[in-house]
Design a protein around this motif. Structure first.
Motif, PDB file in Angstrom:
ATOM      1  N   ARG A 159     -15.936 -23.466  34.192  1.00 51.11           N
ATOM      2  CA  ARG A 159     -17.198 -24.312  35.272  1.00 51.11           C
ATOM      3  C   ARG A 159     -17.287 -25.237  34.684  1.00 51.11           C
ATOM      4  NH1 ARG A 159     -22.981 -24.082  35.349  1.00 51.11           N
ATOM      5  NH2 ARG A 159     -23.238 -23.264  33.763  1.00 51.11           N
ATOM      6  N   GLY A 160     -17.297 -26.604  35.667  1.00 53.46           N
ATOM      7  CA  GLY A 160     -17.921 -27.693  35.196  1.00 53.46           C
ATOM      8  C   GLY A 160     -19.504 -27.892  35.892  1.00 53.46           C
ATOM      9  N   ASN A 161     -19.439 -29.417  36.769  1.00 58.22           N
ATOM     10  CA  ASN A 161     -20.904 -29.608  36.880  1.00 58.22           C
ATOM     11  C   ASN A 161     -21.397 -28.332  38.025  1.00 58.22           C
ATOM     12  OD1 ASN A 161     -21.222 -31.256  35.102  1.00 58.22           O
ATOM     13  ND2 ASN A 161     -19.799 -32.692  35.706  1.00 58.22           N
ATOM     14  N   ASP A 182     -26.534 -29.254  36.233  1.00 52.51           N
ATOM     15  CA  ASP A 182     -26.524 -29.161  34.339  1.00 52.51           C
ATOM     16  C   ASP A 182     -27.553 -30.608  34.452  1.00 52.51           C
ATOM     17  OD1 ASP A 182     -24.315 -26.609  34.727  1.00 52.51           O
ATOM     18  OD2 ASP A 182     -23.488 -28.660  35.761  1.00 52.51           O
ATOM     19  N   GLN A 183     -28.724 -30.239  33.611  1.00 55.19           N
ATOM     20  CA  GLN A 183     -30.222 -31.383  32.600  1.00 55.19           C
ATOM     21  C   GLN A 183     -30.340 -31.923  33.993  1.00 55.19           C
ATOM     22  OE1 GLN A 183     -29.141 -31.362  29.738  1.00 55.19           O
ATOM     23  NE2 GLN A 183     -26.536 -30.594  29.599  1.00 55.19           N
ATOM     24  N   PRO A 185     -34.174 -30.609  36.525  1.00 50.32           N
ATOM     25  CA  PRO A 185     -34.262 -30.275  36.883  1.00 50.32           C
ATOM     26  C   PRO A 185     -35.214 -30.601  38.348  1.00 50.32           C
ATOM     27  CG  PRO A 185     -35.071 -31.177  35.121  1.00 50.32           C
ATOM     28  CD  PRO A 185     -34.033 -31.661  35.185  1.00 50.32           C
ATOM     29  N   ARG A 192     -40.458 -26.097  36.048  1.00 47.95           N
ATOM     30  CA  ARG A 192     -38.996 -26.845  36.140  1.00 47.95           C
ATOM     31  C   ARG A 192     -38.112 -25.472  36.463  1.00 47.95           C
ATOM     32  NH1 ARG A 192     -40.007 -30.821  32.589  1.00 47.95           N
ATOM     33  NH2 ARG A 192     -37.232 -30.804  32.478  1.00 47.95           N
ATOM     34  N   TYR A 194     -34.118 -24.629  37.824  1.00 49.82           N
ATOM     35  CA  TYR A 194     -32.858 -24.777  36.812  1.00 49.82           C
ATOM     36  C   TYR A 194     -32.040 -24.027  37.875  1.00 49.82           C
ATOM     37  CZ  TYR A 194     -35.160 -27.599  33.207  1.00 49.82           C
ATOM     38  OH  TYR A 194     -35.926 -27.959  32.109  1.00 49.82           O
ATOM     39  N   THR A 308     -33.631 -20.797  37.253  1.00 47.69           N
ATOM     40  CA  THR A 308     -34.081 -19.994  36.706  1.00 47.69           C
ATOM     41  C   THR A 308     -35.246 -21.217  36.447  1.00 47.69           C
ATOM     42  OG1 THR A 308     -33.360 -21.897  34.493  1.00 47.69           O
ATOM     43  CG2 THR A 308     -32.633 -19.423  35.025  1.00 47.69           C
ATOM     44  N   PHE A 310     -38.832 -22.086  34.682  1.00 46.84           N
ATOM     45  CA  PHE A 310     -39.696 -22.175  33.295  1.00 46.84           C
ATOM     46  C   PHE A 310     -41.374 -23.437  33.461  1.00 46.84           C
ATOM     47  CE2 PHE A 310     -40.322 -24.215  29.151  1.00 46.84           C
ATOM     48  CZ  PHE A 310     -40.317 -23.099  28.810  1.00 46.84           C
ATOM     49  N   ASP A 312     -44.356 -24.545  31.987  1.00 41.83           N
ATOM     50  CA  ASP A 312     -44.989 -24.946  30.062  1.00 41.83           C
ATOM     51  C   ASP A 312     -45.767 -25.992  29.796  1.00 41.83           C
ATOM     52  OD1 ASP A 312     -45.603 -24.849  27.263  1.00 41.83           O
ATOM     53  OD2 ASP A 312     -44.282 -24.171  26.170  1.00 41.83           O
ATOM     54  N   LEU A 315     -45.210 -29.068  27.276  1.00 40.46           N
ATOM     55  CA  LEU A 315     -43.420 -29.839  26.890  1.00 40.46           C
ATOM     56  C   LEU A 315     -44.291 -31.246  26.717  1.00 40.46           C
ATOM     57  CD1 LEU A 315     -41.557 -28.902  29.318  1.00 40.46           C
ATOM     58  CD2 LEU A 315     -41.541 -27.984  26.939  1.00 40.46           C
TER      59      LEU A 315
END
Lengths: 346, 272
Positions: A159-161, A182-183, A185, A192, A194, A308, A310, A312, A315
């Motif tokens: 798997r790539g981008n 990727d990277q 979000p 956040r 992803y 996913t 997230f 918090d 941060l």
């Protein structure tokens, strides 16, 4: 990391009296640099215990971290060296802030998973989640749409981008678009979102119940692809019905070729196999099957993406405290080392 | 650019390193000072090593941080680069090459036995934070390596043979002070490595810290380093005890950097 000890550690500027008060004795005990060593060792032991445990046991870290915060606070309160060495004071205050922020983060965080088919809008519901006891849930007010994605694969199906286009309505009423992956979000009200490695195919159906209710449009998320390449089937229950339905996706073409770079995409030709009890039907887009409780129309194939989420709020503060801690420690060492060459006797 | 040229360049560099190490060890044994020869061999080796890494980077399109071969390749380079800098700038501790080079020989031997296969660059590696994270990690390990060299001298001086061979070096308390300074640099770099790693992890895997094996062992290394620095102050430990703590930190760091990839199944495990 240094001069909280030495001769000054014993008198550390506390009020001079022949009989120390119980408060100063307790403070002195908690400010001890030797206690710091014990706490560091206890923290290491707690980490090892949590690491080797098969069940989540990160709560064992709470004790040593609380003791560490008390130790640092007592040292800052009692040791006069902190009045003389600003860098050291800032470093210790930053460490205390880090511990408090970690605690606040654990009490208020949220972590979860969701799946959205292409064109589907997030409705605030998560498939799985865990959160701190003080988390003030605002997910239900958030909306965004999965507008489709592409994923590059290298030879060997590696798997790539991931590039996932999403859209949402900003507070000013304007529709916003973004490509996440990727990277990168999607951040909405501190949550956040992803993309994940979980994604697959989602046949879309319209269900017309015999009862005369409104038709229901929905998608069935087949097992993740290519992880479950040979298990593209799932059993589910129609809305308002108790009849289990088994659905399978069939196609012959190679989507992800191990011999060359490729891209995740929908198969050009496919069919859906639907089985209800003894009845088995093969459907192409636009075709329908009459079942005992209504008519099921197959609209076509889409993709689904697993996300996913997230939350918090600590941060940025945690990052700032960490950066402050390391910069102040570097500043302290710089002051200390530049004051005297290493090869000159004390 | 072929793999063959890349490997030939690397092997030549390794031969130069070995010659430098042997010269350093014989220099100590025979009480000679072949310092300029050692420095020249190390610098020429580094130049060729840099060329080999550049050839690989150009051929594969990504830096040497994917496979165990690449991790060893780049760490031998960075450790030597940092050590050569210390060797050049602090002439008083040049005898430490006799301690440091055998450690690096072990890594070089391991490198030669590792397949130079090409790894796949995971999508989560396409970020500048990875470079910064790795860079601070290398600075940390390099700083601790210099401290290990100094600590080795302190411990070897405990024997009669070592006492005679290292008589011209500064006394143990001065060496201990220098070792402490390199360890202090080490904790700064390791802290930065952890912070930047957390920034990377947040957006790569949706969490800044998850106690995966590499994170756990990295933090244990940080704790061990903090413990060693604190103990030195709290108990005024002897240079020998301080030296043993330096070795303990290095051993833990070494296991974290190069051992965890063998036990971890997490996406974040050092080597793919």
């Amino acid at each position: 990391m240094t001069p909280r000890s030495g001769p000054g550690i014993e008198d550390r500027g506390l009020p001079q009296s022949s009989v120390p008060s119980p408060h100063s004795s307790i403070l002195k005990f908690f400010a001890s640099l030797k206690l710091t060593l014990l706490i560091l060792a206890a923290l290491g032991a707690a980490i090892m215990f949590a690491y080797l445990s098969e069940t989540p046991t990160t709560w064992v870290l709470a004790g040593p971290l609380t003791a560490f915060a008390l130790n640092l606070s007592a040292a800052v309160a009692t040791n006069p060296v902190f009045r003389r060495q600003t860098a050291l004071l800032v470093f210790h205050l930053a460490l205390i802030a880090i511990i408090l922020l970690i605690a606040a983060g654990r009490l208020t965080y949220l972590k979860g998973q969701l799946e959205l088919a292409e064109g589907e809008v997030f409705d605030g519901q998560l498939m799985q989640e865990e959160s701190g006891p003080w988390h003030q849930r605002q997910l239900e007010t958030l909306r965004f749409s999965n507008d489709g994605f592409t994923i590059d694969y290298a030879k060997g199906i590696r798997r790539g981008n991931t590039r996932n286009q999403v859209s949402w309505v900003a507070p000013n009423g304007q529709i916003q678009w973004a490509v996440i992956g990727d990277q990168v979000p999607l951040v909405l009200d501190g949550y956040r979102f992803y993309t994940s490695h979980n994604k697959g195919f989602a046949p879309a159906f319209t269900w017309h119940p015999n009862s005369g209710g409104l038709p229901v449009l929905g998608t069935v998320h087949l097992p993740a692809y290519p992880l479950h390449e040979y298990k593209q089937a799932i059993e589910w229950t129609l809305p308002g019905s108790k009849t289990p339905l088994w659905v399978m996706l069939q196609f012959d073409e190679v989507i992800l070729d191990p011999a060359k770079p490729s891209e995740f995409r929908l198969p050009a030709k496919h069919q859906i196999v639907v089985r209800a009890g003894e009845e088995r039907r093969e459907l192409k887009p636009g075709e329908a099957v009459r079942l005992a409780e209504g008519v099921l129309v197959y609209n076509g194939l889409r993709s689904w993406m697993g996300y996913t989420v997230f939350y918090d709020f600590t941060l940025p503060w945690l990052l700032a405290a960490c950066v402050l801690a390391v910069l102040s420690l570097a500043w302290h060492f710089w002051n200390k080392f530049s004051a005297k060459p290493w090869n000159k006797a004390a | 650019m072929t793999l063959e040229l890349e490997l030939q360049t690397l092997w030549t560099a390794l031969v130069l390193y070995v010659l430098a190490g042997v010269a350093a060890i014989f220099g100590v044994a025979l009480q000679r000072k072949p310092e300029r020869t050692v420095l020249a061999l190390l610098v020429f080796g580094l130049v060729l090593h840099t060329a080999s890494i550049s050839l690989r980077w150009d051929r594969l399109g990504h830096g040497p941080y994917i496979t165990m071969y690449e991790i060893l390749l780049s760490n031998v380079w960075s450790l030597l680069a940092i050590y050569v800098l210390a060797y050049w700038r602090i002439p008083a501790i040049r005898a430490t090459a006799a301690v440091v080079m055998p450690i690096l020989f072990v890594m070089m031997g391991w490198l030669l036995m590792t397949s130079p296969y090409e790894g796949h660059l995971p999508a989560t590696y396409h970020t500048v934070w990875l470079f910064i994270h790795i860079g601070f990690g290398k600075l940390f390990l390099g700083s601790v390596l210099v401290a290990v060299g100094i600590s080795g001298i302190i411990l070897l001086r405990g024997s009669r043979y070592g006492g005679e061979r290292f008589v011209s070096l500064p006394d143990n308390s001065r060496l201990d002070e220098l070792s402490f300074r390199f360890m202090a640099m080490g904790i700064i770099f390791e802290t930065l490595m952890l912070i930047v790693g957390a920034i990377w992890a947040q957006d790569a895997w949706g969490r800044y810290w998850a106690w995966d094996p590499l994170e756990t062992w990295s933090f244990l290394t940080w704790l061990c380093l903090a413990f060693a620095l604190h103990a030195r102050v709290a108990y005024k430990v002897t240079p020998q005890v301080g030296a043993l703590m330096v070795l303990a930190v290095f051993a833990l760091a070494f296991l974290t950097f190069f051992g965890v990839p063998f036990i971890s199944t997490s996406p974040h495990k050092g080597a793919v």
